[in-house]
Design a protein around this motif. Structure first.
Motif, PDB file in Angstrom:
ATOM      1  N   PHE A 105       0.697  -1.161  -0.087  1.00 50.52           N
ATOM      2  CA  PHE A 105       0.009  -0.063  -0.155  1.00 50.52           C
ATOM      3  C   PHE A 105       0.826   1.268   0.042  1.00 50.52           C
ATOM      4  O   PHE A 105       0.417   2.012  -0.488  1.00 50.52           O
ATOM      5  CB  PHE A 105      -0.776   0.173   1.105  1.00 50.52           C
ATOM      6  N   THR A 106       1.884   1.327   0.768  1.00 46.45           N
ATOM      7  CA  THR A 106       2.631   2.493   0.720  1.00 46.45           C
ATOM      8  C   THR A 106       3.647   2.846  -0.352  1.00 46.45           C
ATOM      9  O   THR A 106       3.699   3.626  -0.832  1.00 46.45           O
ATOM     10  CB  THR A 106       3.920   2.198   1.929  1.00 46.45           C
ATOM     11  N   MET A 107       3.695   1.531  -1.202  1.00 49.99           N
ATOM     12  CA  MET A 107       4.374   1.733  -2.548  1.00 49.99           C
ATOM     13  C   MET A 107       3.538   1.915  -3.645  1.00 49.99           C
ATOM     14  O   MET A 107       3.805   2.870  -4.641  1.00 49.99           O
ATOM     15  CB  MET A 107       5.308   0.511  -2.816  1.00 49.99           C
ATOM     16  N   TYR A 108       2.317   1.441  -3.675  1.00 47.32           N
ATOM     17  CA  TYR A 108       1.375   1.352  -4.865  1.00 47.32           C
ATOM     18  C   TYR A 108       0.272   2.359  -4.462  1.00 47.32           C
ATOM     19  O   TYR A 108      -0.612   2.250  -5.436  1.00 47.32           O
ATOM     20  CB  TYR A 108       1.131   0.010  -5.428  1.00 47.32           C
ATOM     21  N   GLY A 109      -0.080   2.686  -3.398  1.00 43.29           N
ATOM     22  CA  GLY A 109      -1.357   3.224  -3.126  1.00 43.29           C
ATOM     23  C   GLY A 109      -1.322   4.738  -3.119  1.00 43.29           C
ATOM     24  O   GLY A 109      -2.312   5.339  -2.403  1.00 43.29           O
ATOM     25  N   GLY A 110      -0.485   5.349  -3.801  1.00 45.97           N
ATOM     26  CA  GLY A 110      -0.455   6.835  -3.738  1.00 45.97           C
ATOM     27  C   GLY A 110      -0.224   7.457  -2.381  1.00 45.97           C
ATOM     28  O   GLY A 110      -0.624   8.409  -2.183  1.00 45.97           O
ATOM     29  N   ALA A 111       0.491   6.814  -1.732  1.00 49.68           N
ATOM     30  CA  ALA A 111       0.661   7.161  -0.492  1.00 49.68           C
ATOM     31  C   ALA A 111       1.698   8.635  -0.187  1.00 49.68           C
ATOM     32  O   ALA A 111       1.720   9.213   0.683  1.00 49.68           O
ATOM     33  CB  ALA A 111       1.511   6.223   0.757  1.00 49.68           C
ATOM     34  N   PHE A 112       2.281   8.770  -1.464  1.00 56.69           N
ATOM     35  CA  PHE A 112       3.344   9.922  -1.516  1.00 56.69           C
ATOM     36  C   PHE A 112       2.797  11.016  -2.265  1.00 56.69           C
ATOM     37  O   PHE A 112       3.448  11.725  -2.865  1.00 56.69           O
ATOM     38  CB  PHE A 112       4.694   9.230  -1.902  1.00 56.69           C
ATOM     39  N   GLY A 113       1.560  11.027  -2.285  1.00 56.77           N
ATOM     40  CA  GLY A 113       0.795  12.404  -3.007  1.00 56.77           C
ATOM     41  C   GLY A 113       0.519  12.254  -4.241  1.00 56.77           C
ATOM     42  O   GLY A 113      -0.345  13.151  -4.752  1.00 56.77           O
ATOM     43  N   ASN A 114       0.936  11.238  -5.048  1.00 57.79           N
ATOM     44  CA  ASN A 114       0.459  10.972  -6.503  1.00 57.79           C
ATOM     45  C   ASN A 114      -0.788  10.123  -6.563  1.00 57.79           C
ATOM     46  O   ASN A 114      -0.448   8.951  -6.856  1.00 57.79           O
ATOM     47  CB  ASN A 114       1.745  10.662  -7.464  1.00 57.79           C
ATOM     48  N   LYS A 115      -1.924  10.570  -6.520  1.00 61.73           N
ATOM     49  CA  LYS A 115      -3.135   9.655  -6.997  1.00 61.73           C
ATOM     50  C   LYS A 115      -3.015   9.105  -7.990  1.00 61.73           C
ATOM     51  O   LYS A 115      -3.746   7.895  -8.112  1.00 61.73           O
ATOM     52  CB  LYS A 115      -4.402  10.504  -6.341  1.00 61.73           C
ATOM     53  N   GLN A 116      -2.605   9.701  -8.762  1.00 60.65           N
ATOM     54  CA  GLN A 116      -2.724   8.960 -10.399  1.00 60.65           C
ATOM     55  C   GLN A 116      -1.889   7.694 -10.351  1.00 60.65           C
ATOM     56  O   GLN A 116      -2.135   6.915 -11.258  1.00 60.65           O
ATOM     57  CB  GLN A 116      -2.286  10.217 -11.721  1.00 60.65           C
ATOM     58  N   ASP A 117      -0.820   7.671  -9.629  1.00 59.46           N
ATOM     59  CA  ASP A 117       0.150   6.379  -9.769  1.00 59.46           C
ATOM     60  C   ASP A 117      -0.554   5.214  -8.913  1.00 59.46           C
ATOM     61  O   ASP A 117      -0.154   4.032  -8.691  1.00 59.46           O
ATOM     62  CB  ASP A 117       1.363   6.540  -9.242  1.00 59.46           C
ATOM     63  N   SER A 118      -1.819   5.426  -8.185  1.00 58.87           N
ATOM     64  CA  SER A 118      -2.397   4.459  -7.284  1.00 58.87           C
ATOM     65  C   SER A 118      -2.788   3.353  -8.026  1.00 58.87           C
ATOM     66  O   SER A 118      -3.454   3.532  -8.928  1.00 58.87           O
ATOM     67  CB  SER A 118      -3.377   5.334  -6.285  1.00 58.87           C
ATOM     68  N   VAL A 119      -2.818   2.250  -7.577  1.00 64.28           N
ATOM     69  CA  VAL A 119      -3.381   0.987  -8.195  1.00 64.28           C
ATOM     70  C   VAL A 119      -4.605   0.654  -7.267  1.00 64.28           C
ATOM     71  O   VAL A 119      -4.972  -0.683  -7.446  1.00 64.28           O
ATOM     72  CB  VAL A 119      -2.287  -0.171  -8.144  1.00 64.28           C
TER      73      VAL A 119
END
Length: 486
Positions: free
Chosen positions: A92-106
């Motif tokens: 979740f921390t790697m792919y969940g948009g946890a760093f502010g980029n929601k477009q990269d969230s899976v």
């Protein structure tokens, strides 16, 4: 819904996601034995709040049971369980948009469900035994058996808000030499979650959803590297070691695939495995316009990362039914391969035996049935194994009647093994082989020995038939005169 958890987590919150990632690293116990658990309720349904444990606490089985019991006593009785093969908080921390980029969230569907739920909770650290016991705990508290489904089957099911139901959706997880494969699979799992939630919403049935896994997807070394904890040369060493391990695992996996070694099809009732089936090769043929058309089902049934759909399967002490669901097989949109087994006590042998009563092929509303009870059987505590099981060329599978649609089909298994009862763990029991006592080698030895015995007997008979002369010529006595006549 309030679930067992240490704290709430919005997957779109950068600081909180990083904190939970650090928490999963420095929490007590073995990091490899912890998986996250996420729970929420359907939109518009409120759930009671529960006091979460202190930060860094690992939720064990007894504590998880108490949280689930309180949540289900006041929440919806229709529970949707998304059970993934492997998962860690770092996914979740790697792919969940946890760093502010929601477009990269899976996880757009999962994040949307958490935003719409009144009180979503996440457990970053649930012990592996506790997560493995989730199905059993839900089954005991709801007093209903789990129903294994896929999103397409769910649309055909009619649920009732007053009647409890436990719907289980198995989700895969795979990781290759790089992390792109894991990202793609997690994105596909999120689409499945969204499809299920959309179907439940169309039926206007309130539900409680739980998303967890059976075992962690990452090791302690990868946790520290990927979460960005600490610094210095030690991290680079851990990174190199982790990459070397991943490359070695990928190499071993490819070697196993080349050698045709892979795990069996495994059906679980609750947390216990009750049916195992394995084959080196599995294929079916159909007769059309005087020609045989074949289809190889091996790649979609066995192999690394392959999870065949088993909805419709069941097992108990006397009956076992393994259903393999396929799509687009020889022009049939829906195709099922069904193994129907049973066991009972036989007085003559004074023991229990299991038999493969029937092998059924269901396709587009038609059923073809092969009888296998005459040849495919073994003691109830054993598994059955045969080098070749076919419906042609010395068939072990025979159509039940001359008019059965099975006469238009041919089924072939190579190196086939199956066990439907008394399964212990994920391994087959001792195999009862189909090979007869008189194998070709034994027959050759017997025939050669018989030929040699015949030759020896004939020789002895010839020696025994030898006869000596009645008289012999004595040189000291008178010569034997033989009168001659003209």
């Amino acid at each position: 819904m309030a679930t067992t958890g240490t704290m709430q987590l919005r997957l779109i919150s950068p600081s909180l996601a990083v904190f939970i990632g650090l928490l999963s690293v420095f929490s007590p116990g073995n990091c490899d034995e912890q998986v996250p658990l996420i729970a929420w309720t359907s939109e518009g349904v409120s759930s009671p709040s529960q006091s979460p444990p202190v930060a860094g606490h690992i939720v064990e089985q007894q504590q998880l049971s108490s949280y689930l019991e309180k949540a289900l006593s006041d929440g919806p009785k229709n529970v949707v369980l998304f059970l993934q093969d492997k998962m860690s908080i770092e996914d979740f921390t790697m792919y969940g948009g946890a760093f502010g980029n929601k477009q990269d969230s899976v996880f757009p569907n999962l994040e949307g469900a958490l935003r719409s739920s009144s009180s979503p909770l996440v457990l970053p650290a649930v012990s592996r035994p506790a997560s493995n016991a989730v199905i059993g705990q839900l089954q005991e508290q709801l007093e209903t058996s789990p129903l294994y489904l896929d999103p397409e089957t769910l649309s055909q099911l009619r649920l009732n808000a007053s009647s409890p139901a436990l719907l289980v959706f198995r989700l895969p997880y795979g990781i290759g030499a790089d992390l792109m494969s894991a990202k793609e699979i997690l994105s596909g799992n999120d689409e499945v979650i969204g499809q299920v939630m959309s179907t439940m919403k169309s039926q206007s049935v309130p539900y409680t959803a739980i998303y967890t896994a059976l075992r962690p997807s990452r090791e302690a070394a990868s946790v520290s590297v990927e979460a960005g904890v600490g610094g210095g040369r030690s991290l680079l060493q851990y990174r190199d070691r982790y990459r070397e391990r991943e490359r070695e695992r990928e190499r071993q996996r490819k070697m196993k695939e080349r050698a045709g070694i892979y795990g069996p099809v495994e059906f679980k009732e609750g947390e216990e495995t009750c049916i195992l089936m394995w084959a080196k090769s599995l294929s079916v043929r159909i007769l059309r316009s005087g020609r045989w058309e074949d289809h190889d089902l091996t790649p979609s049934t066995f192999g690394e990362g392959v999870s065949p759909k088993l909805h419709g399967s069941s097992c108990d002490k006397t009956k076992a039914r393994l259903v393999l669901n396929y799509e687009n097989v020889l022009g049939h949109r829906s195709f099922k391969l069904i193994f129907a087994m049973s066991q009972r006590h036989y007085r003559v042998s004074a023991r229990r035996w299991f038999t493969l009563d029937a092998l059924e092929l269901e396709y587009d509303g038609t059923k073809a049935t092969f009888n296998g009870s005459r040849h495919i059987y073994a003691p109830a505590e054993y598994s059955y194994r045969c080098e070749s099981v076919t419906s042609f060329r010395w068939p072990q599978l025979v159509p039940r009647t001359s008019k059965d649609p099975a006469n238009q089909w041919r089924v072939s298994f190579e190196d086939f093994q199956i066990q439907g009862f008394n399964v212990s763990g994920s391994d087959f029991s001792y195999a009862s082989d189909c090979a007869g006592f008189f194998s070709p080698g034994i027959w050759m030895g017997l025939m050669t020995s018989l030929l040699m015995v015949l030759i020896l007997t004939y020789g002895l008979h010839m020696i025994m038939q030898l006869r000596t002369m009645d008289r012999f010529d004595d040189p000291k006595g008178p010569a034997i005169s033989v009168p001659q006549t003209e």
